[in-house]
Motif scaffolding. Structure first.
Motif, PDB file in Angstrom:
ATOM      1  N   TYR A 110       0.824  -1.219   0.000  1.00 27.06           N
ATOM      2  CA  TYR A 110       0.000   0.000   0.000  1.00 27.06           C
ATOM      3  C   TYR A 110       0.859   1.271   0.000  1.00 27.06           C
ATOM      4  O   TYR A 110       0.333   2.368   0.006  1.00 27.06           O
ATOM      5  N   ARG A 111       2.192   1.108   0.016  1.00 26.50           N
ATOM      6  CA  ARG A 111       3.054   2.296   0.021  1.00 26.50           C
ATOM      7  C   ARG A 111       3.870   2.426  -1.265  1.00 26.50           C
ATOM      8  O   ARG A 111       4.639   3.375  -1.405  1.00 26.50           O
ATOM      9  N   ASP A 112       3.707   1.485  -2.171  1.00 25.91           N
ATOM     10  CA  ASP A 112       4.529   1.491  -3.393  1.00 25.91           C
ATOM     11  C   ASP A 112       3.710   1.946  -4.600  1.00 25.91           C
ATOM     12  O   ASP A 112       2.937   1.165  -5.159  1.00 25.91           O
ATOM     13  N   PRO A 113       3.885   3.197  -5.011  1.00 26.10           N
ATOM     14  CA  PRO A 113       3.061   3.712  -6.116  1.00 26.10           C
ATOM     15  C   PRO A 113       3.276   2.953  -7.428  1.00 26.10           C
ATOM     16  O   PRO A 113       2.417   2.989  -8.312  1.00 26.10           O
ATOM     17  N   LEU A 114       4.411   2.261  -7.539  1.00 24.43           N
ATOM     18  CA  LEU A 114       4.675   1.546  -8.790  1.00 24.43           C
ATOM     19  C   LEU A 114       3.702   0.379  -8.998  1.00 24.43           C
ATOM     20  O   LEU A 114       3.588  -0.135 -10.105  1.00 24.43           O
ATOM     21  N   LEU A 115       3.021  -0.030  -7.938  1.00 19.48           N
ATOM     22  CA  LEU A 115       2.102  -1.161  -8.063  1.00 19.48           C
ATOM     23  C   LEU A 115       0.686  -0.734  -8.446  1.00 19.48           C
ATOM     24  O   LEU A 115      -0.144  -1.588  -8.751  1.00 19.48           O
ATOM     25  N   TRP A 116       0.416   0.570  -8.429  1.00 23.45           N
ATOM     26  CA  TRP A 116      -0.981   1.026  -8.487  1.00 23.45           C
ATOM     27  C   TRP A 116      -1.305   1.790  -9.758  1.00 23.45           C
ATOM     28  O   TRP A 116      -0.489   2.553 -10.277  1.00 23.45           O
ATOM     29  N   MET A 117      -2.544   1.627 -10.196  1.00 27.42           N
ATOM     30  CA  MET A 117      -3.094   2.514 -11.216  1.00 27.42           C
ATOM     31  C   MET A 117      -3.156   3.928 -10.646  1.00 27.42           C
ATOM     32  O   MET A 117      -3.351   4.099  -9.437  1.00 27.42           O
ATOM     33  N   SER A 118      -3.057   4.906 -11.514  1.00 29.72           N
ATOM     34  CA  SER A 118      -3.073   6.291 -11.045  1.00 29.72           C
ATOM     35  C   SER A 118      -4.344   6.602 -10.262  1.00 29.72           C
ATOM     36  O   SER A 118      -4.298   7.172  -9.162  1.00 29.72           O
ATOM     37  N   CYS A 170      -2.310  -6.000  -5.976  1.00 31.29           N
ATOM     38  CA  CYS A 170      -1.835  -7.235  -5.343  1.00 31.29           C
ATOM     39  C   CYS A 170      -1.337  -8.210  -6.407  1.00 31.29           C
ATOM     40  O   CYS A 170      -0.284  -8.846  -6.239  1.00 31.29           O
ATOM     41  N   ALA A 171      -2.081  -8.321  -7.491  1.00 25.48           N
ATOM     42  CA  ALA A 171      -1.672  -9.239  -8.564  1.00 25.48           C
ATOM     43  C   ALA A 171      -0.327  -8.791  -9.156  1.00 25.48           C
ATOM     44  O   ALA A 171       0.565  -9.614  -9.398  1.00 25.48           O
TER      45      ALA A 171
END
Ligand code: AVJ
Ligand code: FE
Length: 437
Positions: free
Chosen positions: A254-262, A312-313
């Motif tokens: 939940y702290r890594d922006p590289l894992l998330w859609m904008s 998560c995926a």
């Protein structure tokens, strides 16, 4: 309390199938209507009025809206039919703009009137008229089809009643259980890593033949049945578990922006998301319809948004399956699993039955897919106002598959497409991993 109505739709259907004849339309109607009352039975009139957020509706509103649907779409076809409560039409219309104005969704919690008892009386009156229509044969074929649609509709609202009351009771500082008598799911004897099931590239038939031309019910959004090229891929044999999701959190997911859609990262910041909706801050317990419980590490993780499932995926080096990969795997599987009729009302761990066979495709948790909710090639909404049911939401939402522990048994099928916006977290939704080969 609303009363002690213990007869489930499954029990009623079983009673009629004991005589080996399939249940009549009238029997099915009674069973589905009764099941809604049974779900509302643990609630007080105060419980039934609460709206905890704009996306959720009060239980009383669900009971009234499903009744309005039958009155509007079935009884409304009878020549000279006059609505039982003309002033309530606006209150309990959800979003059928072609029918008339609708009370604002976010304001459904303001409806202290009509009282719950009046809504229950309205249900009984509509049931009486539908029953009479079926007895005397005054419902034409289209009316009977719309009655069937109304039954599927009411089953969808049975699940929504559960997800909405869960959110409402959780939002109360006392956080009471919806029911104190829910059994706790059995734990797994031994934990096992998920197994990848590989599939070669192939062309798959997707979707259901159009209803009502074809006898078996399916929503319009499941048609036309058509061919899709599904690439070589691997699909996990079970959904992602609480323990696996915990590892994602512990690894700073939940702290890594590289894992998330904008859009997901913006949501996460705005909502200060750092764990699934109903987990406690220590990541040890979760709020369930049976109240607070220790998290079962092996049970499917639940109450995720699409953004969280997608992140998560990605963290796991995988991706969400496409809805076609999911359907290709599910088409050959029996539609059995932990549905609402099993009585747990919570996802549960399940042991593998046979190696290489996917489990929990049906029931437990809706599975987010990577597929945007759009119309299949040649999609046609149902004619008339019922065409507003599904098609107009094909914008900005994602498809979920398989049903959940809150879905009535018998409601879903391999081609069934549920849909929610990517930020929705209050449904019983989790994920299954897929990856390219
Ligand atoms: C398919 C669950 C998104 O919640 O509006 C209820 C179901 N459709 N009444 C919704 C539905 C019409 C729908 N979802
Ligand atoms: Fe509805």
């Amino acid at each position: 309390k609303l009363g002690d109505m213990q007869i489930s739709s499954a029990a009623l259907l079983k009673a009629s199938s004991a005589a080996t004849t399939p249940p009549t339309l009238a029997e099915r109607y009674r069973a589905v209507r009764q099941a809604s009352l049974a779900l509302a039975a643990p609630l007080s009139a105060e419980d039934a009025m609460v709206q905890s957020m704009a996306d959720a509706s009060p239980a009383k509103w669900h009971l009234a809206h499903t009744t309005w649907f039958f009155e509007q779409f079935v009884l409304g076809r009878l020549p000279g039919y006059r609505p039982l409560q003309p002033h309530w039409q606006v209150l309990f219309n959800s979003y059928y703009q072609s029918v008339g104005p609708a009370h604002a969704r976010a304001q459904r919690g303001l409806l202290s009137r009509p009282a719950l008892a009046q809504v229950l009386a309205y249900r009984a009156q509509v049931d009486e008229r539908i029953g009479q229509g079926l007895r005397v044969g005054s419902l034409d074929e289209e009316g009977q089809r719309l009655l069937l649609l109304g039954l599927q509709h009411e089953q969808q609202h049975q699940e929504l009643l559960l997800t909405d009351i869960k959110h409402a009771l959780w939002s109360n500082p006392l956080q009471p259980a919806y029911r104190d008598d829910l059994p706790t799911p059995p734990a797994l004897p031994a934990r096992a890593d998920a197994v990848w099931i590989e599939s070669a590239e192939r062309i798959v038939e997707i979707g259901a033949p159009a209803w009502p031309a074809h006898a078996r019910f399916a929503y319009d959004n499941e048609s036309p049945r058509h061919r899709v090229l599904v690439p070589a891929h691997a699909l996990a044999d079970r959904p992602v578990s609480n323990a696996e999701y915990r590892a994602f959190i512990d690894d700073g997911g939940y702290r890594d922006p590289l894992l998330w859609m904008s859009d997901g990262w913006a949501q996460l910041q705005a909502g200060q998301w750092c764990r699934p909706l109903y987990w406690d801050p220590a990541l040890e317990r979760e709020y369930t319809l049976g109240g607070w419980r220790a998290l079962d590490p092996d049970a499917p993780v639940c109450h995720l948004s699409w953004f969280e499932a997608d992140a998560c995926a990605r963290w796991a080096g995988a991706r969400l399956p496409s809805e076609f990969e999911w359907e290709a795997a599910a088409a050959a599987r029996p539609v059995a699993g932990n549905f609402a009729d099993a009585g747990l009302l919570h996802p549960a761990a399940a042991a593998a039955t046979a190696p290489g066979v996917p489990r929990q495709l049906f029931g437990d948790v809706w599975e987010w897919t990577g597929s945007a909710y759009t119309g299949y090639p040649g999609f046609r909404p149902l004619p008339g106002s019922a065409g507003e049911y599904n098609g107009k939401f094909m914008c900005g939402q994602f498809v979920l598959r398989g049903g959940s522990c809150a879905t009535p048994a018998g409601h879903v099928r391999p081609s069934y497409r549920n849909f929610f916006p990517p930020s929705a977290r209050w449904q019983f939704a989790g994920l299954r991993l897929a990856r390219d080969l």
